[in-house]
Design a protein around this motif. Structure first.
Motif, PDB file in Angstrom:
ATOM      1  N   GLU A 112     -17.109  -0.368  -2.668  1.00 22.43           N
ATOM      2  CA  GLU A 112     -16.802  -1.912  -3.118  1.00 22.43           C
ATOM      3  C   GLU A 112     -15.685  -2.184  -3.709  1.00 22.43           C
ATOM      4  N   TRP A 113     -15.051  -1.302  -4.367  1.00 22.03           N
ATOM      5  CA  TRP A 113     -13.493  -1.769  -4.979  1.00 22.03           C
ATOM      6  C   TRP A 113     -12.614  -0.744  -4.361  1.00 22.03           C
ATOM      7  N   VAL A 114     -11.359  -1.226  -4.172  1.00 22.55           N
ATOM      8  CA  VAL A 114     -10.344  -0.366  -3.690  1.00 22.55           C
ATOM      9  C   VAL A 114      -9.092  -0.729  -4.632  1.00 22.55           C
ATOM     10  N   VAL A 115      -8.510   0.232  -5.366  1.00 21.63           N
ATOM     11  CA  VAL A 115      -7.409   0.242  -6.125  1.00 21.63           C
ATOM     12  C   VAL A 115      -6.157   0.602  -5.425  1.00 21.63           C
ATOM     13  N   LEU A 116      -5.079   0.060  -4.892  1.00 24.66           N
ATOM     14  CA  LEU A 116      -3.897   0.346  -4.433  1.00 24.66           C
ATOM     15  C   LEU A 116      -2.861   0.678  -5.512  1.00 24.66           C
ATOM     16  N   HIS A 117      -2.235   1.847  -5.519  1.00 20.86           N
ATOM     17  CA  HIS A 117      -1.268   2.278  -6.247  1.00 20.86           C
ATOM     18  C   HIS A 117      -0.213   2.999  -5.465  1.00 20.86           C
ATOM     19  N   THR A 118       1.034   3.111  -6.205  1.00 23.69           N
ATOM     20  CA  THR A 118       1.983   3.788  -5.480  1.00 23.69           C
ATOM     21  C   THR A 118       2.594   4.957  -6.536  1.00 23.69           C
ATOM     22  N   VAL A 119       3.111   6.070  -5.755  1.00 25.47           N
ATOM     23  CA  VAL A 119       3.422   7.142  -6.192  1.00 25.47           C
ATOM     24  C   VAL A 119       4.882   7.001  -7.172  1.00 25.47           C
TER      25      VAL A 119
ATOM     26  N   VAL B  82       2.929   4.289 -15.036  1.00 20.65           N
ATOM     27  CA  VAL B  82       1.562   3.408 -15.144  1.00 20.65           C
ATOM     28  C   VAL B  82       0.483   4.594 -15.306  1.00 20.65           C
ATOM     29  N   VAL B  83      -0.316   3.994 -16.592  1.00 17.74           N
ATOM     30  CA  VAL B  83      -1.327   5.236 -17.115  1.00 17.74           C
ATOM     31  C   VAL B  83      -2.584   4.509 -16.636  1.00 17.74           C
ATOM     32  N   ALA B  84      -3.568   5.362 -17.181  1.00 16.96           N
ATOM     33  CA  ALA B  84      -5.091   5.138 -16.904  1.00 16.96           C
ATOM     34  C   ALA B  84      -5.395   3.898 -17.367  1.00 16.96           C
ATOM     35  N   ASP B  85      -5.047   3.542 -18.652  1.00 20.05           N
ATOM     36  CA  ASP B  85      -5.328   2.510 -19.206  1.00 20.05           C
ATOM     37  C   ASP B  85      -4.949   0.850 -18.353  1.00 20.05           C
ATOM     38  N   VAL B  86      -3.839   1.034 -17.578  1.00 19.82           N
ATOM     39  CA  VAL B  86      -3.331   0.016 -16.803  1.00 19.82           C
ATOM     40  C   VAL B  86      -4.386  -0.179 -15.633  1.00 19.82           C
ATOM     41  N   VAL B  87      -4.719   0.996 -15.175  1.00 17.27           N
ATOM     42  CA  VAL B  87      -5.861   0.880 -13.900  1.00 17.27           C
ATOM     43  C   VAL B  87      -7.176   0.303 -14.432  1.00 17.27           C
ATOM     44  N   ALA B  88      -7.650   0.752 -15.737  1.00 23.68           N
ATOM     45  CA  ALA B  88      -8.925   0.211 -16.074  1.00 23.68           C
ATOM     46  C   ALA B  88      -8.697  -1.139 -16.608  1.00 23.68           C
ATOM     47  N   ARG B  89      -7.790  -1.539 -17.049  1.00 19.35           N
ATOM     48  CA  ARG B  89      -7.508  -3.087 -17.600  1.00 19.35           C
ATOM     49  C   ARG B  89      -7.515  -3.947 -16.289  1.00 19.35           C
ATOM     50  N   VAL B  90      -6.665  -3.398 -15.081  1.00 26.07           N
ATOM     51  CA  VAL B  90      -6.825  -4.295 -13.713  1.00 26.07           C
ATOM     52  C   VAL B  90      -8.061  -4.102 -13.154  1.00 26.07           C
TER      53      VAL B  90
ATOM     54  N   HIS C  40       5.575  -8.087 -17.925  1.00 27.30           N
ATOM     55  CA  HIS C  40       6.312  -9.254 -18.397  1.00 27.30           C
ATOM     56  C   HIS C  40       6.287 -10.171 -17.146  1.00 27.30           C
ATOM     57  N   GLY C  41       5.182 -10.534 -16.601  1.00 30.55           N
ATOM     58  CA  GLY C  41       5.400 -11.413 -15.396  1.00 30.55           C
ATOM     59  C   GLY C  41       5.753 -10.912 -14.169  1.00 30.55           C
ATOM     60  N   ARG C  42       6.226  -9.829 -13.889  1.00 27.13           N
ATOM     61  CA  ARG C  42       6.610  -9.281 -12.631  1.00 27.13           C
ATOM     62  C   ARG C  42       5.525  -8.695 -12.177  1.00 27.13           C
ATOM     63  N   PRO C  43       5.071  -9.100 -10.933  1.00 28.35           N
ATOM     64  CA  PRO C  43       3.866  -8.250 -10.010  1.00 28.35           C
ATOM     65  C   PRO C  43       4.424  -6.829  -9.806  1.00 28.35           C
ATOM     66  N   GLY C  44       3.194  -5.989  -9.782  1.00 30.19           N
ATOM     67  CA  GLY C  44       3.411  -4.765  -9.534  1.00 30.19           C
ATOM     68  C   GLY C  44       2.109  -4.071  -9.323  1.00 30.19           C
ATOM     69  N   HIS C  45       2.106  -2.875  -9.627  1.00 30.73           N
ATOM     70  CA  HIS C  45       0.679  -1.999  -9.094  1.00 30.73           C
ATOM     71  C   HIS C  45       0.061  -1.468 -10.265  1.00 30.73           C
ATOM     72  N   PRO C  46      -1.215  -1.234 -10.305  1.00 29.46           N
ATOM     73  CA  PRO C  46      -2.034  -1.308  -9.307  1.00 29.46           C
ATOM     74  C   PRO C  46      -2.540  -2.676  -8.841  1.00 29.46           C
ATOM     75  N   VAL C  47      -3.086  -2.846  -7.681  1.00 27.01           N
ATOM     76  CA  VAL C  47      -3.864  -4.103  -7.165  1.00 27.01           C
ATOM     77  C   VAL C  47      -5.218  -3.567  -7.049  1.00 27.01           C
ATOM     78  N   VAL C  48      -6.031  -4.414  -7.352  1.00 25.94           N
ATOM     79  CA  VAL C  48      -7.602  -4.070  -6.856  1.00 25.94           C
ATOM     80  C   VAL C  48      -8.088  -5.194  -6.095  1.00 25.94           C
ATOM     81  N   VAL C  49      -8.677  -4.630  -4.944  1.00 25.94           N
ATOM     82  CA  VAL C  49      -9.450  -5.615  -4.079  1.00 25.94           C
ATOM     83  C   VAL C  49     -10.993  -5.225  -3.846  1.00 25.94           C
ATOM     84  N   ALA C  50     -11.528  -6.415  -3.874  1.00 30.42           N
ATOM     85  CA  ALA C  50     -12.949  -6.200  -3.534  1.00 30.42           C
ATOM     86  C   ALA C  50     -13.095  -6.128  -2.197  1.00 30.42           C
ATOM     87  N   ARG C  51     -14.232  -5.176  -1.767  1.00 31.66           N
ATOM     88  CA  ARG C  51     -14.730  -4.857  -0.307  1.00 31.66           C
ATOM     89  C   ARG C  51     -14.603  -6.249   0.617  1.00 31.66           C
TER      90      ARG C  51
END
Length: 181
Positions: free
Chosen positions: A90-97, A102-110, A127-138
């Protein structure tokens, strides 16, 4: 049938890292990859997929690997392979290597912000600059896949929407994408 609770994390790690000098999946003796997998796993993902291409390596547990054989055509190929491998999540979290701080707390927050939002779309900002991770609902995955092209990931899809929740994470990480050694 989609699983309403399932979250799949996708680490995009297929590129050659031409500016970096080698595939980033190999950076820091594989520690960047291990960090990305751990961040997704501990941050709330039920499954973690690593999309490989230029370099095919063993991935750390609990992740599983998929290989984007056409990786050289750009990031869009890697994202598509990751979305396909996510199956019915239902949820996909896109992240980059290549964002190793980027730590687990970032993923959990997003992820939490995406789940609470009406749009089902959220991305980390630093600080306002877009980055990763990105979460997208199915429900958005088809539209995302249709927007993918060349060496662009989800940027075009996200940029064309006014309902993406920006989740400030600058207190947890820099989110800097490392392109050079």
């Amino acid at each position: 049938m989609p699983n309403a609770d399932a979250v799949t994390g996708v680490v995009l790690a297929a590129g050659a890292g031409s500016r970096f000098g080698k595939p980033k999946v190999l950076a820091d003796e594989g520690n960047w990859l291990a960090q990305a997998v751990a961040s997704l796993d501990v941050g709330g993902c039920d499954e973690v997929i690593v999309v490989l291409g230029a370099a095919v390596v063993d991935v750390p547990a609990p992740a599983r690997a998929v290989v984007a054989t056409r990786w050289a055509e750009g990031m869009s190929v890697s994202v598509r392979e990751g979305l396909k491998a996510a199956g019915t999540a239902e949820w996909v979290v896109l992240h980059t290597v290549d964002t190793p701080d980027v730590v687990a707390d970032v993923v959990a927050r997003v992820l939490s912000a995406a789940r609470r939002s009406g749009s089902g779309l959220a991305r980390a900002v630093y600080h306002g600059r877009p980055g990763h991770p990105v979460v997208v609902a199915r429900r958005h995955l088809g539209e995302l896949a249709d927007a993918l092209n060349g060496d662009q990931g989800a940027r075009t899809f996200l940029g064309g929407r006014g309902d993406v929740i920006a989740v400030e994470c600058g207190d947890l990480a820099t989110g800097v994408d490392i392109d050079e050694r």
